[in-house]
Scaffold this motif. Structure first.
Motif, PDB file in Angstrom:
ATOM      1  N   LYS A   5       0.884  -1.166   0.000  1.00 29.32           N
ATOM      2  CA  LYS A   5       0.000   0.000   0.000  1.00 29.32           C
ATOM      3  C   LYS A   5       0.917   1.210   0.000  1.00 29.32           C
ATOM      4  O   LYS A   5       1.607   1.476   0.975  1.00 29.32           O
ATOM      5  N   TRP A   6       0.948   1.896  -1.131  1.00 29.18           N
ATOM      6  CA  TRP A   6       1.913   2.988  -1.294  1.00 29.18           C
ATOM      7  C   TRP A   6       1.450   4.263  -0.607  1.00 29.18           C
ATOM      8  O   TRP A   6       0.294   4.668  -0.749  1.00 29.18           O
ATOM      9  N   PRO A   7       2.357   4.920   0.105  1.00 24.73           N
ATOM     10  CA  PRO A   7       2.015   6.233   0.659  1.00 24.73           C
ATOM     11  C   PRO A   7       1.919   7.257  -0.476  1.00 24.73           C
ATOM     12  O   PRO A   7       2.439   7.040  -1.577  1.00 24.73           O
ATOM     13  N   VAL A  11       4.108  12.814   0.438  1.00 28.00           N
ATOM     14  CA  VAL A  11       4.601  12.438   1.775  1.00 28.00           C
ATOM     15  C   VAL A  11       6.022  11.886   1.659  1.00 28.00           C
ATOM     16  O   VAL A  11       6.907  12.232   2.438  1.00 28.00           O
ATOM     17  N   VAL A  12       6.246  11.047   0.667  1.00 23.73           N
ATOM     18  CA  VAL A  12       7.571  10.442   0.467  1.00 23.73           C
ATOM     19  C   VAL A  12       8.596  11.510   0.107  1.00 23.73           C
ATOM     20  O   VAL A  12       9.712  11.526   0.647  1.00 23.73           O
ATOM     21  N   PHE A  13       8.246  12.434  -0.783  1.00 21.71           N
ATOM     22  CA  PHE A  13       9.194  13.481  -1.157  1.00 21.71           C
ATOM     23  C   PHE A  13       9.516  14.387   0.028  1.00 21.71           C
ATOM     24  O   PHE A  13      10.648  14.832   0.180  1.00 21.71           O
ATOM     25  N   LYS A  14       8.549  14.645   0.902  1.00 25.29           N
ATOM     26  CA  LYS A  14       8.832  15.419   2.109  1.00 25.29           C
ATOM     27  C   LYS A  14       9.812  14.657   3.001  1.00 25.29           C
ATOM     28  O   LYS A  14      10.743  15.244   3.553  1.00 25.29           O
ATOM     29  N   PHE A 116      17.502   4.246  -0.245  1.00 26.05           N
ATOM     30  CA  PHE A 116      17.030   3.689  -1.512  1.00 26.05           C
ATOM     31  C   PHE A 116      15.565   4.073  -1.678  1.00 26.05           C
ATOM     32  O   PHE A 116      14.804   4.018  -0.716  1.00 26.05           O
ATOM     33  N   ALA A 117      15.178   4.459  -2.891  1.00 25.86           N
ATOM     34  CA  ALA A 117      13.778   4.760  -3.197  1.00 25.86           C
ATOM     35  C   ALA A 117      13.228   3.621  -4.045  1.00 25.86           C
ATOM     36  O   ALA A 117      13.645   3.421  -5.180  1.00 25.86           O
ATOM     37  N   SER A 118      12.308   2.856  -3.478  1.00 27.55           N
ATOM     38  CA  SER A 118      11.735   1.709  -4.172  1.00 27.55           C
ATOM     39  C   SER A 118      10.526   1.206  -3.389  1.00 27.55           C
ATOM     40  O   SER A 118      10.461   1.368  -2.165  1.00 27.55           O
TER      41      SER A 118
END
Length: 190
Positions: A5-7, A11-14, A116-118
């Motif tokens: 379940k992806w946020p 939110v991730v970039f913050k 890591f971004a994945s």
């Protein structure tokens, strides 16, 4: 898999920008691993360039002219090399492929913090095995609810599932939606 379940990407970039600022305040270079084609450019579009300089590995850099020509909002970047190490070291963020971890190339930017971004970063094991300081959950693939919504919106009574964890989805579609679902074999494995 239901666990995926992806946020929301904002939110991730913050989280990424906050991590970069924290590292900067502690004199560490932020090194964020991302796949060279697609994920790296997506990450670049979410960075706050006012924080500091943004460096990119050569494998990422060679793709940027195409993205910029297509109108993507890629911020200004510098090539992360020995000539620009002083500019990036302790202040910048570097976007690089994961294959650069533990190589002589990365050592010129020490001290650093690795991330890591994945989508795989949702699961603890991959982050721990890679010895990362952070993992940011950012996927270009559909999550569990997204695939269920797509199947529902399609109105299909028969669903072919391929690539990834097919068996749990097939079972769920049969048991919970009463659909005819089966795996479509693919030659891409592992």
């Amino acid at each position: 898999m239901p666990v995926y379940k992806w946020p929301h990407p904002a939110v991730v970039f913050k989280q990424i920008n906050d991590w970069w600022q924290l590292n900067q305040s502690e004199g560490r270079t932020s090194v964020l691993f991302a796949y060279s084609l697609g994920k790296a450019q997506r990450v670049l579009c979410g960075l706050d360039s006012s924080i500091g300089p943004i460096g990119v590995h050569g494998a990422v850099d060679k793709m940027l002219p195409h993205y910029r020509a297509a109108g993507r909002p890629i911020p200004s970047t510098v090539l992360a090399n020995v000539e620009n190490a002083g500019l990036l070291k302790g202040k910048g963020i570097i976007i690089a492929p994961g294959s650069t971890q533990n190589t002589p190339w990365i050592r010129k930017f020490a001290p650093y913090s690795l991330a890591f971004a994945s989508g795989w970063m949702l699961i603890r094991g991959p982050r721990r095995r890679r010895a990362l300081d952070r993992g940011f959950v950012l996927s270009d693939h559909v999550d569990w609810q997204g695939i269920l919504d797509t199947v529902d919106a399609s109105g299909a009574s028969t669903v072919g599932v391929t690539h990834g964890y097919a068996a749990p989805l097939i079972r769920w579609l049969k048991e919970n939606r009463g659909l005819h679902a089966s795996e479509v074999p693919t030659r891409f494995v592992d």
